[in-house]
Motif scaffolding. Structure first.
Motif, PDB file in Angstrom:
ATOM      1  N   MET A   1       0.830  -1.203   0.000  1.00 57.44           N
ATOM      2  CA  MET A   1       0.000   0.000   0.000  1.00 57.44           C
ATOM      3  C   MET A   1       0.864   1.252   0.000  1.00 57.44           C
ATOM      4  O   MET A   1       0.538   2.249  -0.654  1.00 57.44           O
ATOM      5  N   GLU A   2       1.997   1.212   0.695  1.00 56.34           N
ATOM      6  CA  GLU A   2       2.889   2.377   0.728  1.00 56.34           C
ATOM      7  C   GLU A   2       3.552   2.608  -0.624  1.00 56.34           C
ATOM      8  O   GLU A   2       4.058   3.697  -0.890  1.00 56.34           O
TER       9      GLU A   2
ATOM     10  N   ASN B   1      -4.089  -5.707   1.998  1.00 59.08           N
ATOM     11  CA  ASN B   1      -2.685  -5.401   1.724  1.00 59.08           C
ATOM     12  C   ASN B   1      -1.848  -6.662   1.548  1.00 59.08           C
ATOM     13  O   ASN B   1      -0.649  -6.686   1.856  1.00 59.08           O
TER      14      ASN B   1
ATOM     15  N   PHE C   1       0.101   0.420  -4.382  1.00 59.26           N
ATOM     16  CA  PHE C   1      -0.653  -0.717  -4.911  1.00 59.26           C
ATOM     17  C   PHE C   1      -1.725  -1.144  -3.912  1.00 59.26           C
ATOM     18  O   PHE C   1      -1.475  -1.193  -2.705  1.00 59.26           O
ATOM     19  N   SER C   2      -2.880  -1.461  -4.437  1.00 59.33           N
ATOM     20  CA  SER C   2      -4.022  -1.782  -3.596  1.00 59.33           C
ATOM     21  C   SER C   2      -4.412  -3.245  -3.759  1.00 59.33           C
ATOM     22  O   SER C   2      -4.894  -3.669  -4.813  1.00 59.33           O
TER      23      SER C   2
ATOM     24  N   ASP D   1      -6.386  -6.575  -1.503  1.00 55.22           N
ATOM     25  CA  ASP D   1      -7.267  -6.879  -0.384  1.00 55.22           C
ATOM     26  C   ASP D   1      -6.432  -7.219   0.853  1.00 55.22           C
ATOM     27  O   ASP D   1      -5.558  -8.091   0.802  1.00 55.22           O
TER      28      ASP D   1
ATOM     29  N   ILE E   1      -5.072  -2.686  -9.628  1.00 56.96           N
ATOM     30  CA  ILE E   1      -4.339  -2.631  -8.356  1.00 56.96           C
ATOM     31  C   ILE E   1      -3.644  -1.288  -8.156  1.00 56.96           C
ATOM     32  O   ILE E   1      -3.011  -1.075  -7.123  1.00 56.96           O
ATOM     33  N   ALA E   2      -3.763  -0.401  -9.148  1.00 59.45           N
ATOM     34  CA  ALA E   2      -3.067   0.886  -9.074  1.00 59.45           C
ATOM     35  C   ALA E   2      -3.797   1.901  -9.957  1.00 59.45           C
ATOM     36  O   ALA E   2      -4.623   1.532 -10.793  1.00 59.45           O
TER      37      ALA E   2
END
Length: 243
Positions: A177-178, A186, A181-182, A184, A210-211
């Protein structure tokens, strides 16, 4: 399984000019010419539905109402929609397009992998584009799921994640996530969009999956050796002819 390429190229307006309205349709897609009856029907149905889903998304309609239309009829509908727009908004010249390109990818196994790239533009900040992979049993044309190809599906995400991180250039210990990118919870997960090629299995994420759109399409390859080599793959290798 043998393929022949089908080409549909249509233009409305003067697309050679740098400005001014025009619209184009380009469909370049290999279709099955020689195969078993079931394989030919199944693989060609997949290809045709991919093309029709593209036109349905442009027209903002469900795919079912257009399922019986030919590629030429779909192009006619696209151009009619475009001409209606230009008549309603004559002071807003636009250059609309539908570009579909299919390819058959080679591999050493008894499967056929089909790659289709679809790009459309009907106004807005940017075109929409995506790529889809499908792997078929070469004998009967059945579209294969990852669990029908890879034995160790329980560890697949753990096996694949380092190759994903290398492809997008993020450190192995940095939270996804940092990095923008997303996933479920993380937690990394391979997509259902994949294809077997000569070197391994390609996994592919399309924009927004995802992005953000700016990240583009993201592909990464997991080598067969990382999946356990021949013992880790369920499908059989092609027979090599010897003298």
């Amino acid at each position: 399984m043998a393929f022949e390429r089908v080409n549909v190229e249509r233009i409305v307006g003067n697309c050679s000019a740098e400005t001014g309205p025009c619209a184009t349709v380009s469909v370049q897609a290999p279709v099955v010419e020689m195969a078993s009856h079931d394989a030919k029907i199944r693989v060609n149905s997949y290809i045709v539905n991919q093309v029709k889903e593209t036109f349905a998304s442009v027209a903002n309609v469900d795919v079912e109402p257009i399922i019986q239309q030919s590629a030429q009829e779909l192009a006619d509908s696209f151009f009619a929609h475009y001409e209606a727009f230009t008549q309603e908004f004559p002071d807003s010249p636009q250059r609309w397009s539908v570009d579909i390109k299919g390819d058959v990818l080679g591999n050493a196994y008894s499967v056929v992998t089909y790659k289709m790239h679809r790009e459309t533009y009907t106004g807005g900040a940017h075109p929409n584009h995506e790529t889809h992979y499908a792997t078929f049993n070469a004998a009967n044309g059945k579209k294969l799921k990852i669990g029908e190809i890879v034995r160790d599906t329980a560890n697949l995400n753990n096996i694949a994640e380092p190759y994903f991180r290398e492809a997008v250039d993020i450190a192995k210990d940095l939270p996804l996530m940092e990095s923008g990118f997303s996933f479920d919870q993380n937690k990394f997960q391979v997509p259902n969009n994949f294809g077997m090629v000569q070197e391994g299995i390609i996994f592919h994420y399309n924009p927004y999956e995802i992005a953000p759109y700016a990240a583009g399409e993201i592909s990464f390859l997991v080598p067969y050796d990382a999946l356990g080599g021949a013992k880790g793959i369920k499908v059989t290798r092609k027979k090599v002819k010897t003298n």
